[in-house]
Design a protein around this motif. Structure first.
Motif, PDB file in Angstrom:
ATOM      1  N   ALA A 119       0.749  -1.313  -0.059  1.00  9.66           N
ATOM      2  CA  ALA A 119       0.211   0.066   0.085  1.00  9.66           C
ATOM      3  C   ALA A 119       0.632   1.151   0.049  1.00  9.66           C
ATOM      4  CB  ALA A 119      -0.970  -0.054   1.281  1.00  9.66           C
ATOM      5  N   THR A 120       1.818   1.392   0.920  1.00  9.63           N
ATOM      6  CA  THR A 120       2.584   2.363   0.867  1.00  9.63           C
ATOM      7  C   THR A 120       3.352   2.781  -0.461  1.00  9.63           C
ATOM      8  OG1 THR A 120       3.353   1.994   3.085  1.00  9.63           O
ATOM      9  CG2 THR A 120       4.822   3.355   1.786  1.00  9.63           C
ATOM     10  N   PHE A 121       3.783   1.464  -1.120  1.00  5.62           N
ATOM     11  CA  PHE A 121       4.574   1.513  -2.365  1.00  5.62           C
ATOM     12  C   PHE A 121       3.515   2.334  -3.572  1.00  5.62           C
ATOM     13  CE2 PHE A 121       4.990  -0.237  -6.656  1.00  5.62           C
ATOM     14  CZ  PHE A 121       6.079   0.397  -7.074  1.00  5.62           C
ATOM     15  N   GLY A 122       2.374   1.539  -3.507  1.00  8.96           N
ATOM     16  CA  GLY A 122       1.257   2.049  -4.420  1.00  8.96           C
ATOM     17  C   GLY A 122       0.879   3.661  -4.344  1.00  8.96           C
ATOM     18  N   VAL A 123       0.894   3.743  -3.264  1.00 11.72           N
ATOM     19  CA  VAL A 123       0.522   5.568  -2.913  1.00 11.72           C
ATOM     20  C   VAL A 123       1.657   6.214  -3.404  1.00 11.72           C
ATOM     21  CG1 VAL A 123      -0.004   7.132  -1.194  1.00 11.72           C
ATOM     22  CG2 VAL A 123      -1.057   4.898  -0.903  1.00 11.72           C
ATOM     23  N   ALA A 124       2.786   6.152  -3.219  1.00  5.49           N
ATOM     24  CA  ALA A 124       4.087   6.832  -3.527  1.00  5.49           C
ATOM     25  C   ALA A 124       4.119   6.703  -5.016  1.00  5.49           C
ATOM     26  CB  ALA A 124       5.247   6.025  -2.771  1.00  5.49           C
ATOM     27  N   TYR A 125       3.876   5.466  -5.577  1.00  6.04           N
ATOM     28  CA  TYR A 125       4.178   5.334  -7.227  1.00  6.04           C
ATOM     29  C   TYR A 125       3.037   5.888  -7.828  1.00  6.04           C
ATOM     30  CZ  TYR A 125       6.362   3.148 -11.054  1.00  6.04           C
ATOM     31  OH  TYR A 125       6.992   2.814 -12.228  1.00  6.04           O
ATOM     32  N   MET A 126       1.981   6.102  -7.289  1.00  2.00           N
ATOM     33  CA  MET A 126       0.940   6.830  -8.220  1.00  2.00           C
ATOM     34  C   MET A 126       1.144   8.364  -8.230  1.00  2.00           C
ATOM     35  SD  MET A 126      -1.448   4.915  -9.577  1.00  2.00           S
ATOM     36  CE  MET A 126       0.004   3.901  -9.983  1.00  2.00           C
ATOM     37  N   THR A 127       1.931   8.808  -7.502  1.00  2.00           N
ATOM     38  CA  THR A 127       2.247  10.204  -7.740  1.00  2.00           C
ATOM     39  C   THR A 127       3.124  10.315  -9.205  1.00  2.00           C
ATOM     40  OG1 THR A 127       4.652   9.984  -6.475  1.00  2.00           O
ATOM     41  CG2 THR A 127       2.629  10.632  -5.343  1.00  2.00           C
ATOM     42  N   VAL A 128       3.414   9.546  -9.729  1.00  2.00           N
ATOM     43  CA  VAL A 128       4.282   9.571 -10.998  1.00  2.00           C
ATOM     44  C   VAL A 128       3.369   9.944 -11.809  1.00  2.00           C
ATOM     45  CG1 VAL A 128       5.623   8.308 -12.757  1.00  2.00           C
ATOM     46  CG2 VAL A 128       6.055   7.842 -10.198  1.00  2.00           C
ATOM     47  N   ILE A 129       1.996   9.699 -11.592  1.00  2.00           N
ATOM     48  CA  ILE A 129       1.179   9.862 -12.723  1.00  2.00           C
ATOM     49  C   ILE A 129       0.582  11.375 -13.078  1.00  2.00           C
ATOM     50  CG2 ILE A 129      -1.504   9.695 -13.236  1.00  2.00           C
ATOM     51  CD1 ILE A 129      -1.313   6.920 -12.039  1.00  2.00           C
ATOM     52  N   LEU A 130       1.309  12.069 -11.950  1.00  2.00           N
ATOM     53  CA  LEU A 130       1.158  13.465 -11.797  1.00  2.00           C
ATOM     54  C   LEU A 130       1.955  14.046 -12.825  1.00  2.00           C
ATOM     55  CD1 LEU A 130       0.419  14.141  -8.067  1.00  2.00           C
ATOM     56  CD2 LEU A 130      -1.189  13.937  -9.982  1.00  2.00           C
ATOM     57  N   VAL A 131       3.192  13.361 -13.319  1.00  2.00           N
ATOM     58  CA  VAL A 131       4.160  13.783 -13.758  1.00  2.00           C
ATOM     59  C   VAL A 131       4.198  13.472 -15.173  1.00  2.00           C
ATOM     60  CG1 VAL A 131       6.808  14.288 -13.853  1.00  2.00           C
ATOM     61  CG2 VAL A 131       5.738  14.357 -11.865  1.00  2.00           C
ATOM     62  N   GLU A 132       4.193  12.191 -15.332  1.00  2.00           N
ATOM     63  CA  GLU A 132       4.302  11.458 -16.564  1.00  2.00           C
ATOM     64  C   GLU A 132       3.608  11.981 -18.014  1.00  2.00           C
ATOM     65  OE1 GLU A 132       4.820   7.033 -18.364  1.00  2.00           O
ATOM     66  OE2 GLU A 132       6.006   7.567 -16.496  1.00  2.00           O
TER      67      GLU A 132
END
Length: 221
Positions: free
Chosen positions: A179-192
């Motif tokens: 869950a911690t990884f998923g939340v952190a990784y989804m922030t990439v969606i804001l940039v890509e």
């Protein structure tokens, strides 16, 4: 992303070899399609570009360990839109392998898992693009919503595969880390998606690339 050492061990690693082999076989199919469309030299050139970029993304761009893996700005959708599916897949596989061989040998036992996690979402992205983007629409004309959908699909696929490997190796005791990884990784969606549109905007103005063997034909046509 890089699955942390020790998450999947022993005989369970055999599954990662099988999934990587399957992804590799599909990569070969897309490579043959690319050769028929633009020739072998074009595929080699675009794959070399993709490999160099992926290696740079992994080694130079910021990344941090979070939970069961690492958060990276992989830019898989950008590679796909500019270079095509086959060069992007080859570049992801070879860039990851190069990093493992020369800079992170401790990641090599996880290579099958990591390459599966990178490639299978890319091929899902390829299928989504066929449905999402109307035939005859060049990639340089994509809207933000389309770029966002493609990036979300790719990053979501990565998170799903990381979660699968974590649960497969460690059971549901890994829920909090996943869950911690998923939340952190989804922030990439804001940039890509912004990177995608920025790169496409630049490509739209570089007229010399039209018809070039260094980009996918769909970029302009």
């Amino acid at each position: 992303m890089h699955i942390e050492p020790g998450i999947v061990t022993g005989a369970k690693l055999v599954l990662s070899y099988a999934t990587a082999a399957t992804a590799g076989a599909y990569t070969l199919k897309t490579a043959f399609d690319a050769i028929r469309a633009q020739g072998a030299l074009s595929l080699i050139a675009r794959s070399a570009i993709a490999t160099a970029l992926v290696f740079t993304f992994f080694e130079v761009l910021p990344h941090m360990p979070v939970g069961v893996s690492e958060v990276h700005l992989i830019l898989g959708s950008t590679l796909f839109l500019i270079l095509g599916a086959a060069p992007a897949a080859i570049g992801l596989a070879l860039g990851l392998l190069t990093q493992g061989l020369f800079f992170a040998p401790f990641d090599l036992p996880q290579y099958g898992m990591n390459v599966t996690t990178l490639l299978v979402p890319l091929f899902g992205l390829q299928l989504l693009a066929k449905r999402l983007i109307a035939p005859g629409t060049p990639y340089v004309e994509l809207r933000y919503t389309q770029a966002l959908a493609l990036s979300t699909a790719y990053q979501g696929g990565i998170v799903a595969w990381v979660a699968f490997w974590a649960f497969y190796g460690q059971g549901f005791g890994a829920v909090s880390q996943v869950a911690t990884f998923g939340v952190a990784y989804m922030t990439v969606i804001l940039v890509e998606p912004l990177v995608d549109l920025g790169v496409l905007a630049v490509a739209k103005r570089i007229h010399a690339l039209r018809g070039s063997a260094l980009v996918t034909p769909r970029l302009y046509a």
